[in-house]
Design a protein around this motif. Sequence first.
Motif, PDB file in Angstrom:
ATOM      1  N   PRO A 285       0.833  -1.219   0.000  1.00  0.00           N
ATOM      2  CA  PRO A 285       0.000   0.000   0.000  1.00  0.00           C
ATOM      3  C   PRO A 285       0.855   1.252   0.000  1.00  0.00           C
ATOM      4  O   PRO A 285       2.033   1.227   0.388  1.00  0.00           O
TER       5      PRO A 285
ATOM      6  N   LEU B 201       0.697   0.970   8.802  1.00  0.00           N
ATOM      7  CA  LEU B 201      -0.233   0.314   7.899  1.00  0.00           C
ATOM      8  C   LEU B 201      -0.284  -1.188   8.199  1.00  0.00           C
ATOM      9  O   LEU B 201       0.763  -1.841   8.322  1.00  0.00           O
TER      10      LEU B 201
ATOM     11  N   LEU C 144      -3.352   2.493  -5.526  1.00  0.00           N
ATOM     12  CA  LEU C 144      -2.784   2.106  -4.240  1.00  0.00           C
ATOM     13  C   LEU C 144      -3.014   3.178  -3.182  1.00  0.00           C
ATOM     14  O   LEU C 144      -3.306   2.877  -2.021  1.00  0.00           O
TER      15      LEU C 144
ATOM     16  N   CYS D 266      -6.924   3.307  -2.386  1.00  0.00           N
ATOM     17  CA  CYS D 266      -7.442   2.114  -1.715  1.00  0.00           C
ATOM     18  C   CYS D 266      -7.138   2.147  -0.221  1.00  0.00           C
ATOM     19  O   CYS D 266      -7.919   1.641   0.592  1.00  0.00           O
ATOM     20  N   ALA D 267      -5.985   2.732   0.137  1.00  0.00           N
ATOM     21  CA  ALA D 267      -5.654   2.823   1.562  1.00  0.00           C
ATOM     22  C   ALA D 267      -6.675   3.663   2.322  1.00  0.00           C
ATOM     23  O   ALA D 267      -6.958   3.397   3.500  1.00  0.00           O
TER      24      ALA D 267
ATOM     25  N   SER E 228      -7.428  -3.465  -0.089  1.00  0.00           N
ATOM     26  CA  SER E 228      -6.104  -3.887  -0.553  1.00  0.00           C
ATOM     27  C   SER E 228      -6.157  -4.167  -2.050  1.00  0.00           C
ATOM     28  O   SER E 228      -7.232  -4.310  -2.637  1.00  0.00           O
TER      29      SER E 228
END
Length: 562
Positions: free
Chosen positions: A38, A317, A431, A434-435, A440
Amino acid sequence: MVCIGCSCLDPDRSSGRWLPLSEKKTLRQIARPFVADPASGVCIRDRLKGLTPEDEKVLRMVGEHMGSLASRDLKARCADGLEHSMDTWAARKRELTAESSSRWAGSVTGATHAQWGLSRRAQFAHIQGLEAGTMIIRHRLSLPVGERGARKAPGGYRSAHEWFVKSRRLAALEDRLEWVRADREAGRVHVVRGGRKLANTRYNLTAAGLTEAQWRDRWEAARWFLSAAGESGKRYGNETIRVSPDGEVSVKLPAPLAELANSRHGRYTLAARVSFPHRGDEWRDRSSANQAVAYRIHLDVERDRWYLDASWTRKDLPVVLLDTLRSGGVVGVDMNADHLAAWHLDVHGNPVGEPRRFDYDLSGSANRRDAQLRHALTRLLHWAAGTGVQAIAVEDLDFTDSKSREKHGRKKRLRQLISGIPTGRLRSRLLAMCAEYGLSVIAVDPAYTSLWGDRHWRKPLTTKTRATSRHQAAAVAIGRRALGHPIRRRTAPPRAHQSDVHGHRTAQAGPGDRGREETRRPVTDRSQELHARTGNQRTRATSASKTVRDARSDRVDLHGHS
């Protein structure tokens, strides 16, 4: 003479010829899916509103002064080349400290090393592109003129004139490759502070629609340096450009400009205040806790607006296992030049609901293209989060060798199509976004996803009210590969009068079946298995006689009388 019934030969559909099984094309090895790392960096922006003319004057002077120091430091770093060491780094930093401050010098040298490393990576990628181009040209020049190419290999050139022109291009590419390799071995990189594109625009102002004064303003603003790295434990996370939680911005002035300070300890406080509407609470928490936050002040010359960027790194994370992400199903996404095709798949690999299509238009300026991508990804992630999945499956695309014009020849539209797919920008955006949604990204091997999706899933998923496209079928294939299921389905057995009455029916191969992603062996390859098990001698147990005399003798022996 061709032995069509022999097991040593098998037809090759692409060429229409019969080839030995040892020479038949095989599927390439398919890599396993993996969870993409991520995005750990965060960057937010806010406009500096309410700056006075004195504030703008001070910012211009600081940016120009530090920009000249950054240019000089970059020149020294490029001169060091591969002989760079910690001693040379420390010497450069001491020299810059005398004309600015220790923290300004640290930010300049850190940015210089990042720029030099980026140039080295770009140089290596350029060498790879030149090597791929020269290899393809050599291959095509070695073929007769007019020879047709195979499915994945280009053929010869169409005419003798094109062959001659390409031979000259090969010489030019080889000369350029030798020059770039020599630079890399010597540790030389070519960097233009402000951008090479903007530098070349100076010689074509009419086409760019700029005057010399307008270009000069852009050029100077691009070469300013107003960036400061953060420091944990210091007040508000940054001593050079300090931003308090209530939005007050102050800048530590370099030593030659210390007389311009309007605050204590050689600092200049701006009249403008920032609030960071996006992620402002997270930024205030870090600033109040004195955690490191990097800042950058820059000017948009076209709009005549000043902006402040704040960035930091997240180190907390969570790491989610692949099996855990698969437990709730996935959303398969097929990336294309003008849209994203997506389909929700359950844990068993079955498509759920209706497919989705998220369009974007990549024409226009870079800012508009980036906005189009962000808008499409926002809609995709909002829908994916509503389905309850934990991951999104995408192809691990690169297209590094497929973008070469030498490989596709005159197929200009195909080259434009491949180059138009924003793989790198879309991957980084996906990426990062999506975090924020708690999702994921599972990357899968792109081999045969479009081909097998179209062959095995497009027709079964097409109904009277829904026409499934090739890209939507590819999204199903991508999702199934991410879940660990095979893409291809087993074919129906032959008819009863053509084979052993009934074989396996049309069904999905199990996860543990061998060869589940491969083609079935041809019948001619399996025809000798019986003889291999029983030997060459024919027995009554393995084969019954078909003559009338043998059948009568069997009946006599069976009943004990003639």
